[in-house]
Design an enzyme around this catalytic site. Structure first.
Site, PDB file in Angstrom:
ATOM      1  N   SER A   9       0.827  -1.204   0.000  1.00  0.00           N
ATOM      2  CA  SER A   9       0.000   0.000   0.000  1.00  0.00           C
ATOM      3  C   SER A   9       0.863   1.257   0.000  1.00  0.00           C
ATOM      4  CB  SER A   9      -0.911   0.016   1.225  1.00  0.00           C
ATOM      5  OG  SER A   9      -1.558   1.265   1.320  1.00  0.00           O
ATOM      6  N   HIS A  34      -1.015  -0.982  -4.417  1.00  0.00           N
ATOM      7  CA  HIS A  34      -2.329  -0.694  -3.837  1.00  0.00           C
ATOM      8  C   HIS A  34      -2.401   0.785  -3.470  1.00  0.00           C
ATOM      9  CE1 HIS A  34      -6.065  -1.896  -1.776  1.00  0.00           C
ATOM     10  NE2 HIS A  34      -5.731  -1.034  -0.837  1.00  0.00           N
ATOM     11  N   ASP A  36      -4.716   3.644  -1.704  1.00  0.00           N
ATOM     12  CA  ASP A  36      -5.847   3.919  -0.806  1.00  0.00           C
ATOM     13  C   ASP A  36      -6.280   5.372  -0.938  1.00  0.00           C
ATOM     14  OD1 ASP A  36      -6.271   1.433   0.729  1.00  0.00           O
ATOM     15  OD2 ASP A  36      -4.205   1.746   1.359  1.00  0.00           O
ATOM     16  N   MET A  38      -8.892   8.243   0.236  1.00  0.00           N
ATOM     17  CA  MET A  38      -9.821   8.571   1.327  1.00  0.00           C
ATOM     18  C   MET A  38     -10.257  10.026   1.222  1.00  0.00           C
ATOM     19  SD  MET A  38      -7.676   6.906   4.460  1.00  0.00           S
ATOM     20  CE  MET A  38      -6.673   5.444   4.215  1.00  0.00           C
ATOM     21  N   HIS A  67      -8.275   1.510  -4.291  1.00  0.00           N
ATOM     22  CA  HIS A  67      -9.325   1.242  -3.297  1.00  0.00           C
ATOM     23  C   HIS A  67      -9.947   2.578  -2.900  1.00  0.00           C
ATOM     24  CE1 HIS A  67     -10.105  -0.039   1.173  1.00  0.00           C
ATOM     25  NE2 HIS A  67     -11.226   0.201   0.533  1.00  0.00           N
ATOM     26  N   MET A  69     -12.155   4.718  -0.770  1.00  0.00           N
ATOM     27  CA  MET A  69     -12.860   4.860   0.514  1.00  0.00           C
ATOM     28  C   MET A  69     -13.495   6.243   0.521  1.00  0.00           C
ATOM     29  SD  MET A  69     -10.129   3.104   3.113  1.00  0.00           S
ATOM     30  CE  MET A  69      -8.694   3.115   2.052  1.00  0.00           C
ATOM     31  N   MET A 138     -11.994  -5.893   4.471  1.00  0.00           N
ATOM     32  CA  MET A 138     -11.240  -5.040   5.384  1.00  0.00           C
ATOM     33  C   MET A 138     -11.018  -5.786   6.694  1.00  0.00           C
ATOM     34  SD  MET A 138     -10.462  -2.340   3.746  1.00  0.00           S
ATOM     35  CE  MET A 138      -9.650  -1.575   5.168  1.00  0.00           C
ATOM     36  N   ASP A 176      -7.088  -6.556   3.510  1.00  0.00           N
ATOM     37  CA  ASP A 176      -6.380  -5.292   3.721  1.00  0.00           C
ATOM     38  C   ASP A 176      -6.534  -4.858   5.178  1.00  0.00           C
ATOM     39  OD1 ASP A 176      -5.323  -2.744   3.700  1.00  0.00           O
ATOM     40  OD2 ASP A 176      -6.713  -1.936   2.226  1.00  0.00           O
TER      41      ASP A 176
END
Length: 216
Positions: A9, A34, A36, A38, A67, A69, A138, A176
Protein backbone atom coordinates in the site's frame (compact mmCIF):
# COMPACT_ATOMS: atom_id res chain seq x y z
CA UNK A 1 -2.55 -23.05 -9.07
CA UNK A 2 -3.21 -21.00 -5.96
CA UNK A 3 -2.74 -17.27 -6.24
CA UNK A 4 -0.38 -15.54 -3.80
CA UNK A 5 -0.22 -11.87 -4.69
CA UNK A 6 1.27 -9.08 -2.58
CA UNK A 7 0.00 -5.53 -3.03
CA UNK A 8 2.06 -3.03 -1.00
CA UNK A 9 0.00 0.00 0.00
CA UNK A 10 1.45 3.33 -1.13
CA UNK A 11 -0.35 4.97 1.81
CA UNK A 12 2.67 3.86 3.88
CA UNK A 13 5.27 5.03 1.33
CA UNK A 14 7.48 8.09 1.85
CA UNK A 15 5.59 10.84 0.02
CA UNK A 16 8.75 12.93 -0.13
CA UNK A 17 10.33 10.11 -2.14
CA UNK A 18 7.32 8.60 -3.87
CA UNK A 19 9.08 7.98 -7.18
CA UNK A 20 11.91 6.18 -5.36
CA UNK A 21 9.46 3.97 -3.45
CA UNK A 22 7.46 3.13 -6.59
CA UNK A 23 10.66 2.21 -8.42
CA UNK A 24 11.65 -0.02 -5.48
CA UNK A 25 8.31 -1.82 -5.82
CA UNK A 26 8.77 -2.08 -9.59
CA UNK A 27 12.03 -3.93 -8.95
CA UNK A 28 10.70 -6.08 -6.10
CA UNK A 29 8.55 -9.21 -6.07
CA UNK A 30 5.44 -7.09 -5.41
CA UNK A 31 2.61 -8.02 -7.77
CA UNK A 32 0.33 -4.99 -7.50
CA UNK A 33 0.57 -1.42 -6.21
CA UNK A 34 -2.33 -0.69 -3.84
CA UNK A 35 -3.61 2.89 -3.73
CA UNK A 36 -5.85 3.92 -0.81
CA UNK A 37 -8.00 6.94 -1.63
CA UNK A 38 -9.82 8.57 1.33
CA UNK A 39 -12.09 11.61 1.32
CA UNK A 40 -12.50 12.48 5.01
CA UNK A 41 -16.23 11.73 4.74
CA UNK A 42 -16.64 7.99 4.19
CA UNK A 43 -13.63 7.44 6.46
CA UNK A 44 -12.15 9.81 9.09
CA UNK A 45 -8.99 10.53 7.14
CA UNK A 46 -7.91 12.19 3.89
CA UNK A 47 -5.18 10.65 1.74
CA UNK A 48 -4.65 11.78 -1.84
CA UNK A 49 -6.31 12.26 -5.20
CA UNK A 50 -5.53 12.79 -8.85
CA UNK A 51 -2.23 14.73 -8.62
CA UNK A 52 -0.65 11.83 -6.70
CA UNK A 53 -2.35 9.33 -9.04
CA UNK A 54 -0.63 11.11 -11.93
CA UNK A 55 2.77 10.52 -10.30
CA UNK A 56 1.91 6.86 -9.71
CA UNK A 57 0.78 6.52 -13.32
CA UNK A 58 4.06 8.02 -14.57
CA UNK A 59 6.30 5.65 -12.63
CA UNK A 60 4.38 2.43 -11.87
CA UNK A 61 5.24 -0.54 -14.06
CA UNK A 62 2.96 -2.97 -12.25
CA UNK A 63 -0.80 -3.51 -11.90
CA UNK A 64 -2.37 -0.53 -10.10
CA UNK A 65 -5.10 -1.48 -7.61
CA UNK A 66 -7.16 1.52 -6.43
CA UNK A 67 -9.32 1.24 -3.30
CA UNK A 68 -11.86 4.07 -3.08
CA UNK A 69 -12.86 4.86 0.51
CA UNK A 70 -15.06 7.71 -0.60
CA UNK A 71 -18.73 8.67 -0.79
CA UNK A 72 -20.32 8.62 -4.25
CA UNK A 73 -17.43 6.69 -5.83
CA UNK A 74 -19.40 6.36 -9.07
CA UNK A 75 -18.64 10.03 -9.79
CA UNK A 76 -14.89 9.43 -9.84
CA UNK A 77 -14.22 5.91 -11.15
CA UNK A 78 -13.72 7.04 -14.75
CA UNK A 79 -11.12 9.63 -13.79
CA UNK A 80 -9.19 7.12 -11.68
CA UNK A 81 -9.14 4.71 -14.61
CA UNK A 82 -7.94 7.57 -16.84
CA UNK A 83 -5.17 8.08 -14.28
CA UNK A 84 -3.92 4.53 -14.61
CA UNK A 85 -6.09 2.37 -12.34
CA UNK A 86 -6.19 -1.24 -13.57
CA UNK A 87 -8.65 -2.25 -10.85
CA UNK A 88 -11.05 -0.03 -8.94
CA UNK A 89 -12.69 -1.29 -5.74
CA UNK A 90 -15.69 0.46 -4.22
CA UNK A 91 -17.31 -0.06 -0.83
CA UNK A 92 -20.60 -1.91 -0.60
CA UNK A 93 -21.51 0.60 2.13
CA UNK A 94 -20.85 3.63 -0.13
CA UNK A 95 -22.68 2.48 -3.28
CA UNK A 96 -26.42 2.97 -3.61
CA UNK A 97 -26.33 1.38 -7.09
CA UNK A 98 -23.54 -1.16 -6.72
CA UNK A 99 -24.44 -3.30 -9.74
CA UNK A 100 -24.42 -0.24 -12.01
CA UNK A 101 -21.10 1.02 -10.63
CA UNK A 102 -19.38 -2.39 -10.98
CA UNK A 103 -20.48 -2.70 -14.60
CA UNK A 104 -19.51 0.91 -15.33
CA UNK A 105 -15.96 0.22 -14.11
CA UNK A 106 -15.75 -2.89 -16.28
CA UNK A 107 -17.16 -1.07 -19.31
CA UNK A 108 -14.24 1.36 -19.03
CA UNK A 109 -11.76 -1.51 -19.36
CA UNK A 110 -10.76 -1.93 -15.72
CA UNK A 111 -11.35 -4.75 -13.23
CA UNK A 112 -13.98 -4.06 -10.58
CA UNK A 113 -13.88 -4.94 -6.90
CA UNK A 114 -16.31 -4.64 -4.01
CA UNK A 115 -15.14 -3.89 -0.46
CA UNK A 116 -16.71 -4.93 2.84
CA UNK A 117 -16.11 -3.16 6.14
CA UNK A 118 -15.44 -5.45 9.14
CA UNK A 119 -19.07 -5.28 10.35
CA UNK A 120 -20.70 -5.95 6.96
CA UNK A 121 -21.68 -9.61 6.48
CA UNK A 122 -20.45 -11.52 3.43
CA UNK A 123 -24.00 -12.60 2.54
CA UNK A 124 -24.67 -9.01 1.38
CA UNK A 125 -22.65 -9.89 -1.74
CA UNK A 126 -24.89 -12.76 -2.84
CA UNK A 127 -26.47 -10.81 -5.72
CA UNK A 128 -23.22 -9.23 -6.98
CA UNK A 129 -20.59 -11.94 -6.45
CA UNK A 130 -20.87 -13.32 -10.00
CA UNK A 131 -20.24 -9.85 -11.46
CA UNK A 132 -17.15 -8.72 -9.54
CA UNK A 133 -13.49 -9.46 -10.23
CA UNK A 134 -12.42 -9.09 -6.61
CA UNK A 135 -13.79 -8.99 -3.07
CA UNK A 136 -11.74 -6.90 -0.64
CA UNK A 137 -12.29 -7.79 3.00
CA UNK A 138 -11.24 -5.04 5.38
CA UNK A 139 -9.42 -6.63 8.33
CA UNK A 140 -9.29 -3.28 10.17
CA UNK A 141 -11.75 -0.40 10.20
CA UNK A 142 -10.83 1.66 7.14
CA UNK A 143 -9.21 5.06 7.46
CA UNK A 144 -5.78 4.63 9.03
CA UNK A 145 -2.70 2.48 8.57
CA UNK A 146 -1.01 0.53 11.34
CA UNK A 147 -4.16 -0.86 13.00
CA UNK A 148 -4.47 -4.25 14.68
CA UNK A 149 -5.77 -7.13 12.56
CA UNK A 150 -9.38 -8.26 13.29
CA UNK A 151 -9.38 -12.02 13.84
CA UNK A 152 -12.94 -12.53 12.54
CA UNK A 153 -11.48 -11.97 9.06
CA UNK A 154 -10.51 -15.66 8.78
CA UNK A 155 -14.19 -16.63 9.11
CA UNK A 156 -15.15 -14.03 6.49
CA UNK A 157 -12.53 -15.38 4.06
CA UNK A 158 -14.07 -18.86 4.36
CA UNK A 159 -17.58 -17.48 3.86
CA UNK A 160 -16.46 -15.46 0.82
CA UNK A 161 -14.75 -18.51 -0.69
CA UNK A 162 -17.97 -20.53 -0.26
CA UNK A 163 -20.01 -17.76 -1.88
CA UNK A 164 -17.60 -17.52 -4.83
CA UNK A 165 -17.62 -21.28 -5.42
CA UNK A 166 -21.40 -21.67 -5.10
CA UNK A 167 -21.97 -18.92 -7.68
CA UNK A 168 -19.27 -20.00 -10.16
CA UNK A 169 -17.60 -16.63 -9.63
CA UNK A 170 -13.98 -16.03 -10.62
CA UNK A 171 -13.51 -13.25 -8.04
CA UNK A 172 -10.24 -13.05 -6.14
CA UNK A 173 -10.23 -12.47 -2.36
CA UNK A 174 -8.12 -9.59 -1.10
CA UNK A 175 -7.40 -8.77 2.56
CA UNK A 176 -6.38 -5.29 3.72
CA UNK A 177 -5.41 -4.20 7.24
CA UNK A 178 -2.90 -5.43 9.78
CA UNK A 179 -1.27 -7.86 7.34
CA UNK A 180 2.28 -8.78 8.38
CA UNK A 181 4.83 -11.60 8.41
CA UNK A 182 3.04 -13.26 11.36
CA UNK A 183 -0.30 -13.77 9.62
CA UNK A 184 0.36 -13.69 5.85
CA UNK A 185 0.80 -17.44 5.36
CA UNK A 186 -2.26 -18.15 7.52
CA UNK A 187 -4.34 -15.74 5.41
CA UNK A 188 -3.22 -17.41 2.19
CA UNK A 189 -4.02 -20.82 3.69
CA UNK A 190 -7.49 -19.57 4.67
CA UNK A 191 -8.22 -18.73 1.03
CA UNK A 192 -6.99 -15.18 0.41
CA UNK A 193 -5.48 -14.53 -3.02
CA UNK A 194 -4.13 -10.99 -2.56
CA UNK A 195 -2.69 -9.40 0.57
CA UNK A 196 -2.35 -5.65 1.02
CA UNK A 197 0.60 -4.71 3.23
CA UNK A 198 1.55 -1.16 4.15
CA UNK A 199 3.49 -0.64 7.37
CA UNK A 200 4.81 -4.22 7.26
CA UNK A 201 6.60 -3.42 3.99
CA UNK A 202 7.59 0.23 4.23
CA UNK A 203 8.70 0.24 7.87
CA UNK A 204 10.87 -2.86 7.33
CA UNK A 205 14.65 -2.68 7.22
CA UNK A 206 14.46 -4.31 3.80
CA UNK A 207 11.07 -3.77 2.10
CA UNK A 208 12.09 -5.98 -0.85
CA UNK A 209 13.00 -8.88 1.43
CA UNK A 210 9.78 -8.45 3.42
CA UNK A 211 7.70 -8.64 0.21
CA UNK A 212 9.54 -11.83 -0.67
CA UNK A 213 8.86 -13.32 2.79
CA UNK A 214 5.16 -12.36 2.70
CA UNK A 215 4.74 -14.59 -0.36
CA UNK A 216 6.17 -17.71 1.28
Amino acid sequence: MKTKLIAPSLLSADFGNLQRDIEMLNNSQADWLHVDVMDGRFVPNISFGFPVMKTIQQHAKKFVDVHLMIVEPEKYVEEFINHGADLVSVHYEACTHLHRTIHHIQSLGAKAGVVLNPSTPVLMLEDIIADVDLVLLMSVNPGFGGQKFIENTYKKIAETKDLILSNNSTALIQVDGGVNLDNASKLFEAGADVLVAGNAVFSAESPEKTIELLKI
